[in-house]
Design a protein around this motif. Structure first.
Motif, PDB file in Angstrom:
ATOM      1  N   ASP A 151       0.840  -1.213   0.000  1.00 13.08           N
ATOM      2  CA  ASP A 151       0.000   0.000   0.000  1.00 13.08           C
ATOM      3  C   ASP A 151       0.867   1.253   0.000  1.00 13.08           C
ATOM      4  OD1 ASP A 151       0.686  -0.667   2.647  1.00 13.08           O
ATOM      5  OD2 ASP A 151      -1.295  -0.257   3.474  1.00 13.08           O
ATOM      6  N   GLY A 152       2.105   1.136   0.496  1.00 11.75           N
ATOM      7  CA  GLY A 152       3.047   2.238   0.323  1.00 11.75           C
ATOM      8  C   GLY A 152       3.522   2.302  -1.117  1.00 11.75           C
ATOM      9  N   HIS A 164      -1.921  -4.917  -0.938  1.00 10.93           N
ATOM     10  CA  HIS A 164      -1.636  -5.418   0.411  1.00 10.93           C
ATOM     11  C   HIS A 164      -1.780  -4.259   1.400  1.00 10.93           C
ATOM     12  CE1 HIS A 164       1.414  -7.769   3.102  1.00 10.93           C
ATOM     13  NE2 HIS A 164       0.180  -7.895   3.508  1.00 10.93           N
ATOM     14  N   ASN A 189      -1.747  -3.334   4.444  1.00 18.36           N
ATOM     15  CA  ASN A 189      -1.405  -3.566   5.853  1.00 18.36           C
ATOM     16  C   ASN A 189      -1.313  -2.257   6.624  1.00 18.36           C
ATOM     17  OD1 ASN A 189       1.087  -2.572   5.078  1.00 18.36           O
ATOM     18  ND2 ASN A 189       2.096  -4.566   5.119  1.00 18.36           N
ATOM     19  N   GLY A 190      -1.610  -1.178   5.938  1.00 15.59           N
ATOM     20  CA  GLY A 190      -1.849   0.071   6.650  1.00 15.59           C
ATOM     21  C   GLY A 190      -0.659   1.000   6.803  1.00 15.59           C
ATOM     22  N   TYR A 191       0.564   0.454   6.662  1.00 14.75           N
ATOM     23  CA  TYR A 191       1.743   1.248   7.021  1.00 14.75           C
ATOM     24  C   TYR A 191       2.896   1.034   6.049  1.00 14.75           C
ATOM     25  CZ  TYR A 191      -0.803   2.016  11.292  1.00 14.75           C
ATOM     26  OH  TYR A 191      -1.776   2.379  12.182  1.00 14.75           O
ATOM     27  N   LYS A 192       3.770   2.033   6.091  1.00 14.77           N
ATOM     28  CA  LYS A 192       5.061   1.960   5.393  1.00 14.77           C
ATOM     29  C   LYS A 192       6.147   1.762   6.454  1.00 14.77           C
ATOM     30  CE  LYS A 192       3.771   5.853   3.735  1.00 14.77           C
ATOM     31  NZ  LYS A 192       3.140   7.006   3.071  1.00 14.77           N
ATOM     32  N   THR A 251      -0.313   4.530   5.358  1.00 15.69           N
ATOM     33  CA  THR A 251      -0.369   4.701   3.908  1.00 15.69           C
ATOM     34  C   THR A 251      -1.627   5.464   3.545  1.00 15.69           C
ATOM     35  OG1 THR A 251      -1.540   2.624   3.563  1.00 15.69           O
ATOM     36  CG2 THR A 251       0.873   2.555   3.512  1.00 15.69           C
ATOM     37  N   LYS A 291      -0.112  -5.304   9.674  1.00 17.91           N
ATOM     38  CA  LYS A 291       1.316  -5.358   9.355  1.00 17.91           C
ATOM     39  C   LYS A 291       2.027  -6.131  10.474  1.00 17.91           C
ATOM     40  CE  LYS A 291       5.070  -2.716   7.396  1.00 17.91           C
ATOM     41  NZ  LYS A 291       5.349  -1.678   6.416  1.00 17.91           N
TER      42      LYS A 291
HETATM   43 MG   LIG Z   1       2.210  -1.342   3.826  1.00 18.09          MG
END
Ligand SMILES: [Mg+2]
Ligand SMILES: Cc1ncc(C[n+]2csc(CCOP(=O)(O)OP(=O)(O)O)c2C)c(N)n1
Length: 787
Positions: A174-175, A205, A207-210, A215, A289
């Motif tokens: 997602d990043g 994908h 997973n909400g975060y970088k 994200t 994540k």
């Molecule tokens: Mg991510």
């Protein structure tokens, strides 16, 4: 977004898919942390933890989950599938999966499927002498490194073009989805033909975060995300959750549905004759994540946050609490249920997996292609132009390329890509043989657009490059034609491809792939319409920094040499070939046989142009079509005005010949270089690009102190072709002045001629500013000495 109802997995199937996932997660964590005690059958000691903990956990459980479920689909449907890992930093996950399926040990027998092999598998990861932390060329089944984010989706599309039976599943971080290249590449679905091409299944994908931030796509809400993906022409399916059992059921049900959907789209196009542009499915997978990892470390939340990105228990070797937490984490996967006494995966973990070449690690598409074959190339000599005739080099090439397209049509293994410039670059003849592929609406005003074309044009150099790389990495051939200045947009992608080629050369099991061929035209010297913004010959410099064994740069001076060079490049494998050639009308200097010979030499003396009889007073060298003509014009002036001066004319097609043999396989041996460029005479070198490169390439040569290079020094605007040369001091008059300044004794003897040259430049300047065109004597100049 669709959410698919149902629980297709029976208890046994659910349990084995979950066990497989736990095994993959166990093996991933083991790779990140351990260098001993792989099965944790003994108490875990600090020295069994690697001293440098390097790797990325956060993305890995999601990658493993997807891999596990795809195995189920492949086994059930015997589906040809490859896995493209956008978040390539999840390297341990892919290695774990190919080890479980057996491919890894077949490719690397030392890493056997037992306790010894597992120990080595763990130790080698991110370890000196071992394997990189990312999905890499070393990873069986991969065509995509993923270290530099953004290219997964265009690679996946490139791989399935003309591979109707193949599905490329593309996991997009997602990043990663925030990058420009990835954002543009969603549009690839307007260029994919459901009848002749395979399918791409993007899995976003979420997973909400970088690394350190949320994200964008995870925070805009499902409604906006759904609208975005639909706007890109996809049909989104949501799989969300953090309860393994529920997510297994939901993902299995969703994959069943989307693979049915893909099959239905293909059936409608292939058997039902549907020509509607399909809305291909996309999956949005929203799971935490670092799922199944430590929930908290040192009192702060880790699972489900950006803190899970790399190594959650970073002090496991030094901190007893971290060490204990690591052990507890790994044991939570219940390794005793997953591996037998010898350390091999229990049969129940792996006996349901696809076998042979259906395993994603062993799919031949991902290693040089399922049916690799050389191109059928029509004899380029038959396309040659008569020496002396005026020709637009790229237009001549276009005629040959048209017939390359025709000759290979039945093999469906050749594509031309470019950002909207095939006709502008005068390769339009190919459109007599094929269309520009286009699955969106076609209006009556459109020309040469159609659903089956071999030419692919999208105004995203990144997407062009990604498609072509995916196509080449799966064993097919192509050419990227681009404006010289704007090909820089893909500098970074070239870096990655060059790294890939460099590494694969050392992997005996990796089959060679067709070369990445660039035709750079509309070049710096002839940007008549566009001016300064379009003037930049620096891509050559960029490419020259890459490993010598991987890159080749060609500067054919006319249409016939361009034909010969292009033929050579389309036959080659494992290189990045850069061809720079003009599209403007220019005289043909060599007949086709002489052109072929000159290109085979790569660099040579043009005795028909000079008068040196083996003892030159000066060498005039050129690389590039415009510089070559200017050198010939300067030679003409010198021979008229200073007939006693012995001039040698040298032309360079293959830039790599300038380097010593120790630096490049094409390098010219020193004695030959000395014979051609002399050891003590001035060399005036007119070069297509930035002059410093010629110095870099020749600095070890005996005569380097006498080499004086003219080239582009960032002077430009919208002006006449000759004014461009004058602005950069590479015009014929300045070259003559350079000769007078450098040849000992000439300064006094030829003082009047030098003054005339200075005056000519002034006259030129006044004339172009008054009339808007070049001096008649420049415009009408032609080489008319007998060959
Ligand atoms: Mg991510
Ligand atoms: C083009 C590019 N810019 C920056 C990075 C550095 N980087 C590595 S991973 C990462 C975050 C990726 O986040 P995401 O795509 O969401 O992956 P995941 O959450 O699955 O780890 C970044 C910024 C990179 N690898 N490539």
């Amino acid at each position: 977004m669709h959410v698919v109802e149902g629980a297709p997995l029976g208890a046994a199937e659910l349990s084995r898919i979950d066990a497989y996932w736990r095994a993959a997660n166990y093996l991933s964590v083991g790779q990140i942390y351990l260098m001993g005690n792989p099965l944790l059958r003994e108490p875990l000691l600090p020295e069994q933890v690697k001293p440098r903990l390097l790797g990325h956990w956060g993305t890995t459980p999601g990658l493993n989950l997807i891999y596990a479920h795809l195995n189920r689909i492949i086994a059930a449907r015997r589906q040809q599938m490859i896995y493209v890992t956008g978040p390539g930093h999840g390297g341990p996950g892919l290695v774990a999966n190919v080890w479980l399926e057996g491919t890894y040990s077949e490719v690397y027998p030392r890493i056997s499927r037992d306790e010894t092999g597992m120990g080595r598998l763990f130790t080698q990861f991110s370890f000196p002498g071992g394997v990189p932390s990312h999905v890499a060329p070393e990873t069986p089944g991969s065509i995509h490194e993923g270290g530099e984010l953004g290219y997964s989706l265009s690679h996946a599309y490139g791989a399935v073009l003309d591979n109707p039976d193949l599905v490329a599943v593309c996991v997009i971080g997602d990043g990663e989805a925030e990058t420009g290249p990835l954002a543009a590449s969603w549009h690839s679905n307007k260029f994919l033909n459901p009848a002749g091409d395979g399918a791409v299944l993007p899995i976003l994908h979420l997973n909400g975060y970088k690394i350190a931030n949320p994200t964008v796509l995870a925070r805009i809400g499902d409604g906006e995300l759904d609208a975005l993906l639909r706007g890109y022409g996809y049909e989104p399916y949501l799989v969300a959750g953090d309860d393994p059992e529920a997510v297994h059921q939901l993902l299995a049900a969703t994959l069943d549905t989307v693979f049915d959907r893909i099959a239905a789209i293909q059936h409608a196009a292939r058997d039902g004759g549907s020509t509607d542009r399909p809305q291909w499915p996309v999956i949005v997978l929203r799971t935490p994540k670092g799922w199944t990892g430590p929930k908290q470390v040192d009192g702060v939340p880790v699972e489900g946050t950006w803190r899970a990105h790399q190594v959650p228990l970073s002090a496991a070797r030094d901190d007893a609490a971290h060490l204990a937490a690591l052990r507890e984490w790994m044991l939570s996967y219940r390794p005793d249920e997953l591996f037998d006494a010898a350390g091999a995966p229990q049969p129940s973990i792996v006996d349901w997996l696809p076998t042979g070449e259906l395993r994603m690690g062993a799919n031949p598409h991902a290693n040089g292609g399922a049916h690799p074959r050389d191109l059928e190339l029509p004899d380029f000599r038959e396309y040659g132009v008569k020496a002396g005739d005026t020709a637009e080099a790229t237009r001549v090439l276009g005629g040959w390329l048209r017939d390359v397209v025709k000759a290979n049509e039945k093999y469906r293994n050749f594509r031309l890509v470019g950002p909207d410039e095939t006709e502008s670059n005068r390769l339009g003849a190919v459109l007599e043989a094929t269309d520009k592929v286009w699955e969106a609406r076609i209006d009556p005003v459109d020309q040469h657009l159609g659903p089956h074309g071999r030419v692919m044009e999208i105004l995203s150099e990144h997407t062009c490059q990604g498609w072509l790389e995916g196509y080449l990495l799966t064993g097919r051939h192509g050419l990227f034609s681009c404006y010289e200045a704007f090909v820089h947009i893909v500098d970074s992608m070239v870096n990655q491809h060059a790294k890939w080629l460099k590494v694969t050369r050392k992997l005996s099991w990796r089959k060679p792939i067709p070369s990445l061929n660039y035709l750079l035209t509309s070049h710096v010297w002839r940007q008549d319409h566009n001016g300064f913004s379009h003037q930049d010959p620096g891509f050559i410099d960029h490419v020259m920094n890459k490993k010598a064994e991987v890159v080749r740069v060609y500067l054919p001076p006319d249409a016939n040499t361009l034909l010969s060079v292009a033929d050579h490049c389309l036959r080659s494998r494992n290189y990045i070939n850069v061809i720079v050639a003009g599209k403007q009308p220019e005289p043909t200097l060599l007949d086709i046989d002489a052109a072929a010979l000159h290109c085979a030499r790569g660099l040579g003396i043009w005795d028909w142009a000079g008068n040196d009889d083996g003892e030159p007073d000066v060498v005039l060298a050129a690389a590039g079509d415009v510089p070559t003509l200017e050198v010939l014009a300067a030679t003409d002036l010198l021979r008229r005005h200073l007939p006693e001066l012995k001039v040698r004319v040298v032309n360079v097609v293959d830039l790599m010949r300038l380097q010593p043999t120790s630096e490049h396989p094409h390098g010219l041996p020193d004695p030959e270089f000395d014979a051609i460029f002399t050891t003590d005479r001035p060399v005036i070198f007119a070069y297509h690009g930035y002059p410093w490169l010629i110095h870099r390439l020749t600095y070890r040569r005996t005569n380097h102190p006498n080499i004086h290079v003219r080239g582009y020094k960032e002077e430009g605007t919208t002006t006449t072709p000759f004014d461009m040369l004058v602005l950069n001091d590479m015009d014929r008059y300045h070259l003559v002045m350079d000769v007078i300044d450098r040849v000992p004794g000439l300064a006094r003897r030829a003082a009047v001629l030098r003054q005339q040259m200075v005056d000519k430049r002034a006259e030129h300047r006044a004339y172009v500013r008054r009339t808007g065109e070049d001096l008649p004597e420049v415009r009408d100049w032609a080489w008319n000495r007998p060959a």
